[in-house]
Write a protein that holds these residues in place. Structure first.
Motif, short mmCIF file in Angstrom:
data_model
loop_
_atom_site.label_atom_id
_atom_site.label_comp_id
_atom_site.label_asym_id
_atom_site.label_seq_id
_atom_site.Cartn_x
_atom_site.Cartn_y
_atom_site.Cartn_z
N MET A 90 0.85 -1.19 0.00
CA MET A 90 0.00 0.00 0.00
C MET A 90 0.89 1.24 0.00
N GLY A 91 0.76 2.03 -1.06
CA GLY A 91 1.51 3.28 -1.12
C GLY A 91 0.57 4.43 -0.82
N CYS A 92 -0.11 4.92 -1.85
CA CYS A 92 -0.97 6.10 -1.71
C CYS A 92 -2.36 5.76 -1.18
N ASP A 93 -2.83 4.54 -1.44
CA ASP A 93 -4.18 4.11 -1.08
C ASP A 93 -5.25 4.93 -1.80
N ALA A 95 -5.24 5.16 -5.73
CA ALA A 95 -5.13 4.99 -7.19
C ALA A 95 -4.17 5.96 -7.85
N GLN A 96 -3.07 6.24 -7.17
CA GLN A 96 -2.11 7.17 -7.78
C GLN A 96 -0.72 6.60 -7.97
N CYS A 97 -0.36 5.51 -7.28
CA CYS A 97 1.05 5.09 -7.33
C CYS A 97 1.29 3.73 -7.95
N GLY A 98 0.33 2.83 -7.90
CA GLY A 98 0.50 1.51 -8.52
C GLY A 98 1.17 0.46 -7.63
N ALA A 99 1.56 0.83 -6.42
CA ALA A 99 2.25 -0.14 -5.55
C ALA A 99 1.38 -1.35 -5.23
N CYS A 100 0.07 -1.16 -5.30
CA CYS A 100 -0.88 -2.20 -4.90
C CYS A 100 -1.35 -3.06 -6.07
N TYR A 110 -5.59 -1.67 -9.62
CA TYR A 110 -5.16 -1.15 -8.33
C TYR A 110 -6.03 -1.81 -7.26
N CYS A 112 -6.09 -1.20 -4.20
CA CYS A 112 -6.50 -0.26 -3.13
C CYS A 112 -7.84 0.39 -3.44
S1 FES Z 1 -1.66 2.10 -3.14
FE1 FES Z 1 -1.17 3.59 -4.64
S2 FES Z 1 -2.42 3.05 -6.34
FE2 FES Z 1 -3.01 1.68 -4.77
#
Ligand code: FES
Ligand code: FES
Length: 207
Positions: A90-93, A95-100, A110, A112
């Motif tokens: 979980m990065g941004c939670d 829909a902005q970073c893609g970590a999830c 995504y 999250c």
């Molecule tokens: S946690 Fe960043 S897009 Fe889902």
């Protein structure tokens, strides 16, 4: 499979290879309602009485799961907190970073901003589902060989997006790969190496 993942993680020191296998350490710690194949009668009774809860069913990395969860549970929460598949980050939670990023029914999403309920009946693939025993998936291998990560926080998301791309487009151009990965941020700015890794993975998978 869960026991194998757990055993693998326990053995793992902090190595790049082990890291890329996805932090699947705790799959042995599932609650009763999440054990694959559990009988309906063992599900919490509150699921029928509480409209804020629903029963979800899905395959994750090829294994069927059934669980009673709050309706607002995101797929990311379900994977990380209920199934203990913590390789998805979980990065941004928002829909902005893609970590999830995970793959749901063949498409990178995504997790999250996807409700677990939306994945009901679906097939989910996470980073933990790529390596087979001790053999990394070719995409993971390419990321290791081409140093496609630095801190690694974004890496499982980058790899899952790469997998979705190469499954639907086995021989992308650099521009196509760059476009496909546009939704995956890397705070370490390893973009050049990430792109090299994807192109190398494409060659490996077609060899
Ligand atoms: S946690 Fe960043 S897009 Fe889902
Ligand atoms: S490798 Fe550090 S955020 Fe991408």
């Amino acid at each position: 499979m869960a026991d194998e993942q757990s055993e693998t993680s326990e053995k793992a020191s902090v190595s790049r290879r082990a890291f890329l296998k996805g932090g699947a350490a705790a799959t042995g710690a599932l609650s009763a309602s999440l054990i694959p194949g559990v009988a309906d009668a063992q599900l919490p009774e509150a699921s029928e009485a509480d409209p804020r809860h629903s029963t979800v069913e899905m395959k994750v990395n090829g294994r069927p799961y059934r669980a009673d969860i709050p309706n607002r549970t995101t797929l990311l929460q379900f994977l990380r907190e209920d199934l203990k598949l913590t390789g998805t980050k979980m990065g941004c939670d928002r829909a902005q970073c893609g970590a999830c990023t995970v793959i749901l029914n063949g498409r990178n999403v995504y997790s999250c901003t996807t409700l677990a309920l939306e994945a009901t009946g679906g097939d989910v693939l996470t980073i933990e589902g790529l390596a087979k025993d001790d053999a990394l998936h070719p995409i993971q291998q390419a990321y290791v060989e081409h140093s496609g990560f630095q801190c690694g926080f974004c890496t499982s998301g980058q790899i899952m997006t790469s997998k979705a791309l190469l499954d639907r487009m086995p021989n992308p151009t650099e521009d196509q790969a760059r476009a496909a990965l546009a939704g995956n941020m890397c705070r370490c700015s390893a973009y050049k190496k990430i792109l090299e890794s994807v192109m190398a993975a494409s060659r490996l998978m077609r060899a």
